[in-house]
Scaffold this motif. Structure first.
Motif, mmCIF file in Angstrom:
data_model
loop_
_atom_site.group_PDB
_atom_site.id
_atom_site.type_symbol
_atom_site.label_atom_id
_atom_site.label_comp_id
_atom_site.label_asym_id
_atom_site.label_seq_id
_atom_site.Cartn_x
_atom_site.Cartn_y
_atom_site.Cartn_z
ATOM 1 N N LEU A 99 1.165 -1.015 0.332
ATOM 2 C CA LEU A 99 -0.182 -0.183 0.122
ATOM 3 C C LEU A 99 0.721 1.397 0.205
ATOM 4 O O LEU A 99 0.648 2.047 -0.782
ATOM 5 C CB LEU A 99 -0.882 0.160 1.182
ATOM 6 N N GLY A 103 1.249 1.893 -3.823
ATOM 7 C CA GLY A 103 -0.031 2.516 -3.993
ATOM 8 C C GLY A 103 0.535 4.275 -3.784
ATOM 9 O O GLY A 103 0.206 4.526 -4.512
ATOM 10 N N ASP A 109 -4.440 2.353 -7.610
ATOM 11 C CA ASP A 109 -5.193 2.648 -6.411
ATOM 12 C C ASP A 109 -5.485 1.838 -6.269
ATOM 13 O O ASP A 109 -5.298 1.056 -5.974
ATOM 14 C CB ASP A 109 -6.486 2.301 -8.396
ATOM 15 N N ARG A 110 -5.659 2.302 -4.606
ATOM 16 C CA ARG A 110 -5.144 1.109 -3.518
ATOM 17 C C ARG A 110 -6.941 0.511 -3.178
ATOM 18 O O ARG A 110 -5.981 -0.704 -2.854
ATOM 19 C CB ARG A 110 -5.388 2.505 -2.693
ATOM 20 N N ALA A 111 -7.776 1.078 -4.032
ATOM 21 C CA ALA A 111 -9.100 -0.509 -3.859
ATOM 22 C C ALA A 111 -8.706 -1.125 -4.669
ATOM 23 O O ALA A 111 -8.650 -2.612 -3.889
ATOM 24 C CB ALA A 111 -10.484 0.615 -4.329
ATOM 25 N N GLU A 112 -8.125 -1.651 -5.690
ATOM 26 C CA GLU A 112 -7.571 -2.766 -6.904
ATOM 27 C C GLU A 112 -6.587 -3.239 -5.685
ATOM 28 O O GLU A 112 -6.139 -4.349 -5.672
ATOM 29 C CB GLU A 112 -7.095 -1.985 -8.158
ATOM 30 N N GLY A 114 -5.584 -3.016 -2.316
ATOM 31 C CA GLY A 114 -6.667 -3.635 -1.436
ATOM 32 C C GLY A 114 -6.785 -5.306 -1.829
ATOM 33 O O GLY A 114 -7.036 -6.380 -0.952
ATOM 34 N N ARG A 115 -7.481 -5.272 -2.986
ATOM 35 C CA ARG A 115 -8.639 -6.661 -3.826
ATOM 36 C C ARG A 115 -7.051 -8.003 -4.022
ATOM 37 O O ARG A 115 -6.990 -8.498 -3.407
ATOM 38 C CB ARG A 115 -9.104 -6.506 -4.970
ATOM 39 N N ARG A 118 -5.793 -9.138 -0.806
ATOM 40 C CA ARG A 118 -6.663 -9.976 -0.067
ATOM 41 C C ARG A 118 -6.484 -11.169 -1.082
ATOM 42 O O ARG A 118 -7.146 -12.615 -0.266
ATOM 43 C CB ARG A 118 -8.578 -9.378 -0.278
#
Ligand code: TYD
Length: 217
Positions: A99, A103, A109-112, A114-115, A118
């Motif tokens: 991140l 990131g 993109d931090r949401a991407e 994050g996925r 995960r």
């Protein structure tokens, strides 16, 4: 218990992990120490690809996927089995580095991210993340001066990149204050160790007098 260490290059993570592992072992705990990227046969192969100073064409997306490939392997092979066996796991960097560097450093993109994280970790999150706080310039200078550590492709990025990473860490810490603890990495190694032990002891509910005796010994 799963404890990760984060911070800029040259912040002293390796030394602190070694000292903490010794302290935990003296408390009778079984400890596993590892690092990212690496820590497994496959992860070490990925690490060599990532850090090779000649790989100037590597894109941030490739970098992200390689870090997370190594991460999936270490989670499966080392971290989860150790946690299931009741051991304390100390890891030199974990997903917060993705991140912060990929990131905040590269503006991905931090949401991407994050996925992807995960997927790689299956949702595994550290119980405690210790940030060794030193200015990036100081850490990089320490690392460059050190004889045992290799200067790698990722260290060679501009100071502006490392500043963006530092700001990223600050935001991550603000977003999750219960998981993060910040320790002043400019202090002498033994003082940093004392602070780290205090944090870990309180999480492990070891008597506070025990660690004070240990630190003052
Ligand atoms: P390393 O030589 O292990 O440095 P350090 O001792 O500072 O941990 O190199 C790891 C480098 O990889 C470091 O520059 C941080 C970077 N990194 C990322 O960019 N993303 C990640 O997800 C991880 C785990 C590390």
């Amino acid at each position: 218990m799963f404890i990760t260490f984060e911070g800029p290059e040259g912040s002293g993570k390796t030394t602190q992990i070694r000292l903490l592992a010794e302290w935990l072992q003296n408390q009778g705990r079984s400890v596993v120490t590892t690092r990212e990227p690496g820590g497994t046969r496959i992860g070490n192969g990925v690490r060599a690809l990532l850090l090779d100073i000649s790989h100037t064409e590597m894109t941030p997306r490739t970098e992200t996927l390689l870090f997370n490939a190594a991460r999936a392997q270490i989670v499966h092979e080392v971290i989860r089995p150790a946690l299931e066996a009741g051991q304390v796991v100390l890891c030199d960097r974990f997903f917060d580095s993705t991140l912060a560097y990929q990131g905040y450093g590269y503006g991905q993109d931090r949401a991407e991210l994050g996925r992807i994280i995960r997927y790689a970790t299956g949702g595994l999150t550290p119980d405690l993340t210790i940030y060794l706080d030193v200015q990036p310039e100081v850490g990089l200078a320490r690392k460059q001066a050190g004889s045992t550590q290799e200067w790698n492709r990722l260290d060679a990025r501009a100071v502006a990149f490392h500043k963006a990473v530092q700001k990223g860490y600050e935001e991550l810490i603000r977003a999750e204050p219960a998981r993060w603890s910040v320790v002043d990495g400019d202090l002498p190694a033994q003082a940093v160790h004392g602070a780290v032990v205090a944090l870990v002891a309180s999480r492990l509910s070891v008597g506070v007098d025990l660690w004070i005796a240990e630190v003052l010994r």
